[in-house]
Design a protein around this motif. Structure first.
Motif, PDB file in Angstrom:
ATOM      1  N   TRP A  11       1.105  -1.158  -0.137  1.00 25.13           N
ATOM      2  CA  TRP A  11       0.054  -0.350  -0.370  1.00 25.13           C
ATOM      3  C   TRP A  11       0.730   1.182  -0.098  1.00 25.13           C
ATOM      4  O   TRP A  11       1.995   1.947   0.571  1.00 25.13           O
ATOM      5  CB  TRP A  11      -0.830   0.469   0.786  1.00 25.13           C
ATOM      6  N   HIS A  12       0.575   2.219  -0.763  1.00 24.58           N
ATOM      7  CA  HIS A  12       0.974   3.083  -1.090  1.00 24.58           C
ATOM      8  C   HIS A  12       0.580   5.051  -0.681  1.00 24.58           C
ATOM      9  O   HIS A  12      -0.867   4.566  -1.544  1.00 24.58           O
ATOM     10  CB  HIS A  12       2.950   3.341  -1.970  1.00 24.58           C
ATOM     11  N   CYS A  13       0.495   5.995  -0.214  1.00 17.16           N
ATOM     12  CA  CYS A  13      -0.211   6.726  -0.246  1.00 17.16           C
ATOM     13  C   CYS A  13       0.786   8.024  -0.731  1.00 17.16           C
ATOM     14  O   CYS A  13       2.182   8.084  -0.150  1.00 17.16           O
ATOM     15  CB  CYS A  13      -0.662   6.610   0.356  1.00 17.16           C
ATOM     16  N   LYS A  14       0.809   9.169  -1.285  1.00 20.23           N
ATOM     17  CA  LYS A  14       1.506   9.676  -1.544  1.00 20.23           C
ATOM     18  C   LYS A  14       0.607  11.192  -1.607  1.00 20.23           C
ATOM     19  O   LYS A  14      -0.505  11.498  -2.563  1.00 20.23           O
ATOM     20  CB  LYS A  14       2.883  10.390  -2.853  1.00 20.23           C
ATOM     21  N   ASP A  30       0.881  15.523  -2.774  1.00 21.51           N
ATOM     22  CA  ASP A  30       1.609  15.755  -3.597  1.00 21.51           C
ATOM     23  C   ASP A  30       1.424  17.625  -2.977  1.00 21.51           C
ATOM     24  O   ASP A  30      -0.088  18.079  -3.432  1.00 21.51           O
ATOM     25  CB  ASP A  30       2.116  15.830  -4.599  1.00 21.51           C
ATOM     26  N   GLU A  31       2.002  18.942  -1.875  1.00 25.31           N
ATOM     27  CA  GLU A  31       1.405  19.670  -1.730  1.00 25.31           C
ATOM     28  C   GLU A  31       1.961  20.693  -3.019  1.00 25.31           C
ATOM     29  O   GLU A  31       0.746  21.660  -3.100  1.00 25.31           O
ATOM     30  CB  GLU A  31       1.859  20.433  -0.115  1.00 25.31           C
ATOM     31  N   ARG A  49      -5.915   8.759  10.524  1.00 27.49           N
ATOM     32  CA  ARG A  49      -6.774   8.267   9.477  1.00 27.49           C
ATOM     33  C   ARG A  49      -6.181   9.845   8.917  1.00 27.49           C
ATOM     34  O   ARG A  49      -7.003  10.383   7.575  1.00 27.49           O
ATOM     35  CB  ARG A  49      -7.827   8.102   9.564  1.00 27.49           C
ATOM     36  N   LEU A  76      -7.592  10.038   4.905  1.00 29.65           N
ATOM     37  CA  LEU A  76      -6.644   8.626   3.920  1.00 29.65           C
ATOM     38  C   LEU A  76      -8.267   7.818   3.750  1.00 29.65           C
ATOM     39  O   LEU A  76      -8.163   6.890   2.891  1.00 29.65           O
ATOM     40  CB  LEU A  76      -6.531   8.020   4.671  1.00 29.65           C
ATOM     41  N   CYS A  77      -9.275   8.477   4.369  1.00 30.80           N
ATOM     42  CA  CYS A  77     -10.684   7.374   4.275  1.00 30.80           C
ATOM     43  C   CYS A  77     -11.035   8.106   3.362  1.00 30.80           C
ATOM     44  O   CYS A  77     -11.842   7.381   2.118  1.00 30.80           O
ATOM     45  CB  CYS A  77     -11.225   7.780   5.324  1.00 30.80           C
ATOM     46  N   GLU A 116       2.249  25.330 -12.935  1.00 32.71           N
ATOM     47  CA  GLU A 116       2.186  25.288 -11.809  1.00 32.71           C
ATOM     48  C   GLU A 116       1.870  23.839 -11.443  1.00 32.71           C
ATOM     49  O   GLU A 116       0.962  23.128 -11.658  1.00 32.71           O
ATOM     50  CB  GLU A 116       0.399  26.262 -11.388  1.00 32.71           C
ATOM     51  N   LYS A 117       1.977  23.641 -10.101  1.00 30.59           N
ATOM     52  CA  LYS A 117       1.913  22.450  -9.328  1.00 30.59           C
ATOM     53  C   LYS A 117       0.775  21.932  -8.642  1.00 30.59           C
ATOM     54  O   LYS A 117       0.696  22.710  -8.058  1.00 30.59           O
ATOM     55  CB  LYS A 117       3.483  21.424  -8.809  1.00 30.59           C
ATOM     56  N   LYS A 118       0.012  21.122  -9.274  1.00 30.29           N
ATOM     57  CA  LYS A 118      -0.919  20.913  -7.974  1.00 30.29           C
ATOM     58  C   LYS A 118      -1.303  19.959  -7.439  1.00 30.29           C
ATOM     59  O   LYS A 118      -0.608  19.292  -7.225  1.00 30.29           O
ATOM     60  CB  LYS A 118      -2.236  20.873  -8.806  1.00 30.29           C
ATOM     61  N   GLN A 119      -1.769  20.590  -6.245  1.00 36.03           N
ATOM     62  CA  GLN A 119      -2.133  19.585  -5.080  1.00 36.03           C
ATOM     63  C   GLN A 119      -2.948  18.406  -5.362  1.00 36.03           C
ATOM     64  O   GLN A 119      -3.897  17.995  -6.014  1.00 36.03           O
ATOM     65  CB  GLN A 119      -2.478  20.051  -3.608  1.00 36.03           C
ATOM     66  N   ALA A 120      -1.933  17.629  -4.826  1.00 36.87           N
ATOM     67  CA  ALA A 120      -2.768  16.410  -5.652  1.00 36.87           C
ATOM     68  C   ALA A 120      -1.747  14.738  -4.644  1.00 36.87           C
ATOM     69  O   ALA A 120      -2.004  15.141  -3.528  1.00 36.87           O
ATOM     70  CB  ALA A 120      -2.297  15.785  -6.087  1.00 36.87           C
ATOM     71  N   ILE A 121      -3.478  14.096  -4.179  1.00 40.38           N
ATOM     72  CA  ILE A 121      -3.206  12.685  -3.242  1.00 40.38           C
ATOM     73  C   ILE A 121      -3.859  12.088  -4.047  1.00 40.38           C
ATOM     74  O   ILE A 121      -3.826  11.443  -5.294  1.00 40.38           O
ATOM     75  CB  ILE A 121      -4.240  12.420  -2.842  1.00 40.38           C
ATOM     76  N   ASP A 122      -2.216  10.688  -4.364  1.00 42.30           N
ATOM     77  CA  ASP A 122      -2.409   9.256  -4.646  1.00 42.30           C
ATOM     78  C   ASP A 122      -2.774   9.012  -4.028  1.00 42.30           C
ATOM     79  O   ASP A 122      -1.002   8.114  -3.082  1.00 42.30           O
ATOM     80  CB  ASP A 122      -1.207   9.283  -5.779  1.00 42.30           C
ATOM     81  N   VAL A 123      -3.695   8.109  -3.576  1.00 44.16           N
ATOM     82  CA  VAL A 123      -3.628   6.593  -2.637  1.00 44.16           C
ATOM     83  C   VAL A 123      -4.190   5.155  -3.355  1.00 44.16           C
ATOM     84  O   VAL A 123      -4.704   5.602  -3.795  1.00 44.16           O
ATOM     85  CB  VAL A 123      -4.875   6.830  -1.611  1.00 44.16           C
ATOM     86  N   LEU A 124      -3.306   3.838  -2.815  1.00 46.28           N
ATOM     87  CA  LEU A 124      -3.423   2.825  -2.988  1.00 46.28           C
ATOM     88  C   LEU A 124      -5.429   2.667  -3.464  1.00 46.28           C
ATOM     89  O   LEU A 124      -5.630   2.319  -4.597  1.00 46.28           O
ATOM     90  CB  LEU A 124      -2.990   1.625  -3.026  1.00 46.28           C
ATOM     91  N   ASN A 125      -5.496   3.020  -1.926  1.00 47.97           N
ATOM     92  CA  ASN A 125      -7.001   2.394  -2.292  1.00 47.97           C
ATOM     93  C   ASN A 125      -7.169   2.994  -0.677  1.00 47.97           C
ATOM     94  O   ASN A 125      -6.129   2.767  -0.118  1.00 47.97           O
ATOM     95  CB  ASN A 125      -7.037   0.794  -2.029  1.00 47.97           C
ATOM     96  N   ASN A 126      -8.953   3.712  -0.360  1.00 47.81           N
ATOM     97  CA  ASN A 126      -9.021   4.505   0.306  1.00 47.81           C
ATOM     98  C   ASN A 126      -8.878   3.218   1.888  1.00 47.81           C
ATOM     99  O   ASN A 126      -9.201   1.998   1.857  1.00 47.81           O
ATOM    100  CB  ASN A 126     -10.380   4.158   0.448  1.00 47.81           C
ATOM    101  N   ILE A 127      -8.372   3.783   3.397  1.00 44.05           N
ATOM    102  CA  ILE A 127      -8.628   2.044   4.296  1.00 44.05           C
ATOM    103  C   ILE A 127     -10.463   2.885   4.997  1.00 44.05           C
ATOM    104  O   ILE A 127     -10.223   4.137   4.881  1.00 44.05           O
ATOM    105  CB  ILE A 127      -7.099   3.232   4.911  1.00 44.05           C
ATOM    106  N   GLY A 128     -10.119   2.347   5.435  1.00 43.87           N
ATOM    107  CA  GLY A 128     -11.440   2.405   6.606  1.00 43.87           C
ATOM    108  C   GLY A 128     -10.852   3.278   7.762  1.00 43.87           C
ATOM    109  O   GLY A 128      -9.435   3.425   8.243  1.00 43.87           O
ATOM    110  N   ARG A 129     -12.066   3.549   8.489  1.00 44.24           N
ATOM    111  CA  ARG A 129     -12.091   4.583   9.431  1.00 44.24           C
ATOM    112  C   ARG A 129     -11.476   4.081  10.828  1.00 44.24           C
ATOM    113  O   ARG A 129     -11.050   2.817  10.520  1.00 44.24           O
ATOM    114  CB  ARG A 129     -12.938   5.294  10.140  1.00 44.24           C
ATOM    115  N   ALA A 130     -10.672   4.779  11.530  1.00 48.19           N
ATOM    116  CA  ALA A 130      -9.821   4.062  12.915  1.00 48.19           C
ATOM    117  C   ALA A 130     -10.746   3.585  13.601  1.00 48.19           C
ATOM    118  O   ALA A 130     -10.956   2.427  14.182  1.00 48.19           O
ATOM    119  CB  ALA A 130      -8.826   5.028  13.185  1.00 48.19           C
TER     120      ALA A 130
END
Lengths: 384, 575
Positions: free
Chosen positions: A83-86, A88-89, A104, A121-122, B204-218
């Motif tokens: 699993w990875h997460c990145k 980028d601001e 989370r 992250l959820c 301009e580099k935009k903000q972005a998030i790259d997640v493999l898969n969403n994880i459940g809540r704690a």
């Protein structure tokens, strides 16, 4: 005391997981996770740039690695190494990054403290919080992780916002009566927020959870003020260490001072003073006097030993340069023991980086630049 | 001057009036008068020679040539010599007078000098006195001025120190401000550079998030939409935490308060006991103690009252009463101890100091300790009063609603528990009922079988009444039980029929095989009376031995007897 082999690390990034099972260290751009008992490497992760900050999530399942120069945050999972997460601001930059108490959400503070971005992250959702304040301690989570207090500055005035960490709902937003807010801290029971001003004015304000001002405390005017603040674990006392080398303790019922401790250059009133004398002549002496210490014995390595000095003892004081800002005088570190019996303080420019109590409250660990000192405390209670 | 002294000696008789004639000496007219007076006494006709010799001697002693020589017997005097002598004497006299005058003048002068000097002395003495006084006055002023100067100097030093301190403070603040300013300027510069860079930089580099898969809540729950309800819920939770914290604190304070109150009561009792124990000793002393006695009697009453009112001390008046009574006791105790102290000091002055010092000191220590304790207690009570007032102030509506829910909660819980117990009881009853029904079914079967058996037995009996049926008796008895068993093992259809018949709650009617004649009835009735019908605790164990007569009513009664311990519900539902 046994020590393991030396492991490499960079940036002093070396943390044990909250559940105590793993040890994570950063070496340049690599993250190494070891098992605490065997010290075998469990996982090895590679980040895109040199890691500036590393933090475990509260449930010990994830590790956050922030690279401030690149503006990147990478999150690694212990359960699923794939699993990875990145995050980028982008061009807005990154100055600090931390976990939320539920493990989370990640809060990134952008460059110039323009805003705080809350990444989930959820849900991959993003929230923004504007105008955070750049100060000594501008953000604090309550101990049970349900509330977050954030210092803000708009139009040359200080505000405090209280958020509910569940859904980042803004619960309260109020102005504080400070000139220049330097820090805030929740009490351990989560009901009172202590807010203190910068060192130019001695002012400690106490706000209730719902935003009401409970009390103001100011010991004196004009001289440099508060340097450090610490709550006792039972939330009954608030210890305030100031630049005048005194610690003042205020109680939670009347919010008035009940005790004051001084750090005089000549120690007369404590029971015992231990002085470390090193056989090698190069390094000077390092001594410390603790309040309420009765007797104790210390462990030492073969190169130095401790001898008991007869009172009164003169502590060598290095007078700081008065022309420089943030002088190295005053009480800079406070640590309460978890049973509320003892308070350890560090005054002046001694080379002690951190003071920590052992959870059983019978010993105190002092970490210096080159030394580690473990002080055991013996109480004079009679058993049976 | 020997001449003048001789003159004085010679004229001893003339000394007496020497002073006054001095004034009139310049007048020659009186001279003769004097002389004639003197001459008259000195010389007479008889002693001329003696006088002459005497005068000669005298003149020679004065150093003048002799007047008379004894050469001739002539009594005539040398007149020339005598005149010369007289002239000499007169000159001498004049000279003497002149010297006298001059001396007198001198004397006058000296006396006037003396007077003058005395006057100057007194004047100078006065001046000296004055100047001495002035001197002391000046010294005094100088001393005062010196003191003032010293105090001013110390003030000056203090002021200088303070100025120095303020200057230090200003310096440190200035350095702090400068530091802050530099920091801000640096940040500002960085901002400017960044802004420039951003303006120049096209991509301009935009903000972005790259997640493999969403994880459940704690906590595993689903996240909720942000609605007013959730907001209200958050508010509610926040207030709940605050309230629970206040609650806990208040409980602690109430406990502390109770303890302190106990301590105060105890102290009051002790003080009253101490003061009252003194009463008999005090009576013998001064009369002013009578007032104390009266008051101490009141105190005892107060003590009794307060012990009864201990529960009611939660109201303000009772609290004030307690503190006031303690203050009163304390004052009395203090006055008593002071009196003892004064007595002790008086005694000390008379006796040695050793004996009384120690108890006095301990008393004083005790007093101090008590005073301190009382002060502490008073402070505690005050703070707690304030807090209680704070807490008893009206809360918001939300908290009121929360609280009202809390009150109901306890009762709801109780209700729930009662329901549970009732449910359990119901289940138990159901089970019992089932058992009853089963037993009843069994019983009915048995009864049926028994009836049939009896019917056959009666038949046989009836038949046996006739003289031909002797041989068939014994097999019939045996067959009774066989019949029962067979009746039980018979086709269940009969039983079911029976059961369906008896399912209704109406009084049961048991089909009887035969019993039409009165004889039969009587015999039948007799039999169940003779048989033992033991009263049972439960209806489950109705004995098979009970033989029923044909009357349904009797059966019903028996059934009821055996079932009298079961609840009325079961009666209705049984067979």
């Amino acid at each position: 005391m046994n020590f393991s082999e030396v492991f490499k690390q960079s940036n002093q990034l070396c943390k044990v997981s909250p559940d105590g099972k793993y040890l994570a260290t950063c070496v340049q751009y690599r993250l190494v996770v070891r098992d605490v008992s065997t010290l075998q490497i469990m996982h090895l992760y590679t980040c895109l740039d040199q890691i500036s900050h590393m933090e475990w999530s509260s449930d010990s399942l994830f590790i956050l690695c922030a690279m401030y120069k690149r503006g990147l945050v990478q999150v690694w999972s212990l359960e699923q190494p794939d699993w990875h997460c990145k995050i980028d601001e982008g061009s807005i930059g990154l100055v600090s990054s931390r976990w939320s108490p539920d493990g989370r959400h990640i809060l990134n503070t952008t460059e110039f403290h323009l805003r705080i971005t809350v990444w989930s992250l959820c849900t991959k959702a993003v929230s923004y919080i504007k105008y955070p304040k750049a100060c000594q301690k501008g953000i604090d989570f309550s101990r049970d992780g349900s509330y977050m207090a954030l210092a803000e500055r708009r139009d040359c005035k200080d505000f405090v916002s209280i958020f509910v960490c569940d859904d980042w709902h803004l619960l309260r937003h109020f102005e504080t009566e400070t000139q220049d807010l330097a820090g805030l801290e929740w009490s351990p029971n989560g009901c009172v927020l202590a807010v203190w001003d910068s060192c130019l004015e001695y002012k400690v304000l106490l706000y209730s959870l719902d935003g009401r001002l409970l009390s103001t405390y100011s010991a004196y005017e004009w001289s440099l003020g508060v340097k450090s603040v610490s709550w006792s674990p039972s939330s009954q006392f608030l210890a305030i260490g100031s630049y005048d080398e005194k610690v003042r303790i205020i109680n939670h019922i009347t919010w008035k001072k009940i005790a004051q401790f001084e750090h005089p250059a000549t120690v007369e009133s404590t029971k015992t003073v231990y002085k470390e004398v090193e056989r090698r002549p190069a390094v000077g002496t390092d001594e410390m006097s603790l309040h309420n210490i009765t007797t104790g014995s210390t462990l030492f390595n073969t190169q130095s030993k401790y001898e008991i000095c007869s009172l009164p003892v003169q502590i060598p004081v290095v007078k700081p340069d008065p022309d420089r800002a943030n002088p190295k005088i005053g009480v800079s570190v406070l640590a309460f023991s978890s049973d509320n019996h003892y308070l350890a303080t560090k005054n002046g420019g001694f080379q002690v980086h951190s003071l920590n109590w052992h959870c059983s409250d019978n010993s105190l660990i002092l970490l210096g630049k080159e030394q580690l000192c473990l002080c055991y405390m013996e109480t004079d209670e009679e058993d049976k | 001057m020997p001449e003048s002294s001789l003159v004085k000696d010679g004229r001893s008789s003339s000394v007496e009036y020497g002073a006054s004639p001095l004034r009139q000496f310049s007048q020659s007219s009186l001279l003769l008068h004097r002389n004639s007076y003197m001459l008259g006494t000195f010389c007479t006709e008889h002693n001329v020679q003696q006088c002459l010799s005497h005068i000669n001697q005298e003149i020679s002693s004065l150093g003048l040539p002799p007047v008379w020589t004894e050469s001739g017997n002539s009594s005539e005097l040398n007149i020339v010599a005598v005149l010369n002598c007289m002239y000499d004497l007169i000159q001498l006299h004049r000279r003497g007078l002149r010297t006298l005058e001059s001396m007198e003048v001198e004397q006058l002068k000296s006396s006037s000098n003396i007077d003058h000097l005395q006057l100057t002395i007194t004047r100078l003495k006065e001046q000296l006195e004055l100047s001495k006084r002035e001197n002391t006055g000046l010294l005094e002023r100088e001393r005062q001025l010196q003191l003032k100067a010293k105090s001013l100097q110390s003030c000056l030093k203090n002021e200088k120190e303070e100025v120095q301190k303020l200057q230090n403070i200003i310096a440190s603040r200035a350095s702090q401000y400068n530091h802050e300013m530099k920091r801000k300027e640096r940040e500002f510069n960085k901002l400017k550079e960044r802004l420039n860079q951003l303006l120049v930089d096209k991509k301009e580099k935009k903000q972005a998030i790259d997640v493999l898969n969403n994880i459940g809540r704690a906590d595993g729950k689903r996240s909720l939409w942000k609605t007013e309800k959730t907001e209200a819920k958050h508010e509610g939770e926040m207030y709940k935490t605050l309230l629970s914290d206040y609650d806990a604190r208040q409980r602690e304070l109430v406990l502390e308060n109770a303890e302190l109150r106990k301590v105060l009561q105890q102290m009051k009792k002790d003080m009253v006991s101490i003061l009252s124990s003194r009463k008999p000793a005090v009576k013998s002393d001064k009369p002013e103690h009578s007032g104390v006695q009266a008051r101490s009697e009141e105190e005892e009453e107060e003590v009794f009252d307060s012990s009864k009112e201990s529960v009611e001390l939660y109201c303000v008046h009772a609290r004030e009463k307690l503190t006031n009574s303690i203050r009163l006791q304390w004052r009395r105790l203090k006055s008593h101890v002071e009196r003892l102290d004064s007595q002790a000091s008086l005694v000390q002055m008379v006796e040695s100091k050793d004996t009384d010092a120690v108890p006095q000191e301990t008393q004083e220590e005790e007093m101090d300790r008590l005073k301190l304790e009382i002060q502490q207690c008073k402070d505690f009570i005050q703070t707690q009063q304030q807090l209680l007032q704070q807490l008893s102030s009206p809360c918001d509506e939300e908290t009121a609603s929360l609280l009202s829910n809390c009150y109901m909660l306890q009762e709801k819980e109780r209700l729930g528990e009662e329901w549970k117990t009732l449910e359990e009881q119901r289940k138990i009853f159901e089970r019992e009922r089932k058992n009853f029904t089963e037993a009843a079914i069994r019983l009915s079967h048995e009864r049926k079988a028994f009836e049939e058996d009896r019917a056959t037995w009666l038949k046989h009996q009836f038949l046996n009444l006739s003289p031909f049926a002797d041989s068939k008796k014994t097999p019939l008895l045996k067959s009774k039980s066989a019949f029962l068993i067979s009746a039980e093992t018979e086709a269940p259809e009969k039983l079911i029929k029976c059961h369906s018949d008896t399912a209704s709650p109406t009084p049961r009617c048991v089909p009887l095989a035969s019993a039409s004649t009165a004889d039969l009835y009587r015999t039948l009735c007799l039999i169940p009376e003779n048989s033992s019908v033991q009263p049972k605790t439960n209806g489950e164990h109705v004995e098979e031995s009970s033989m029923f007569c044909g009357d349904v009513f009797v059966q019903h009664q028996q059934w009821e007897h055996s079932e009298d311990h079961t609840p009325s519900q079961e009666k209705n539902s049984s067979i």
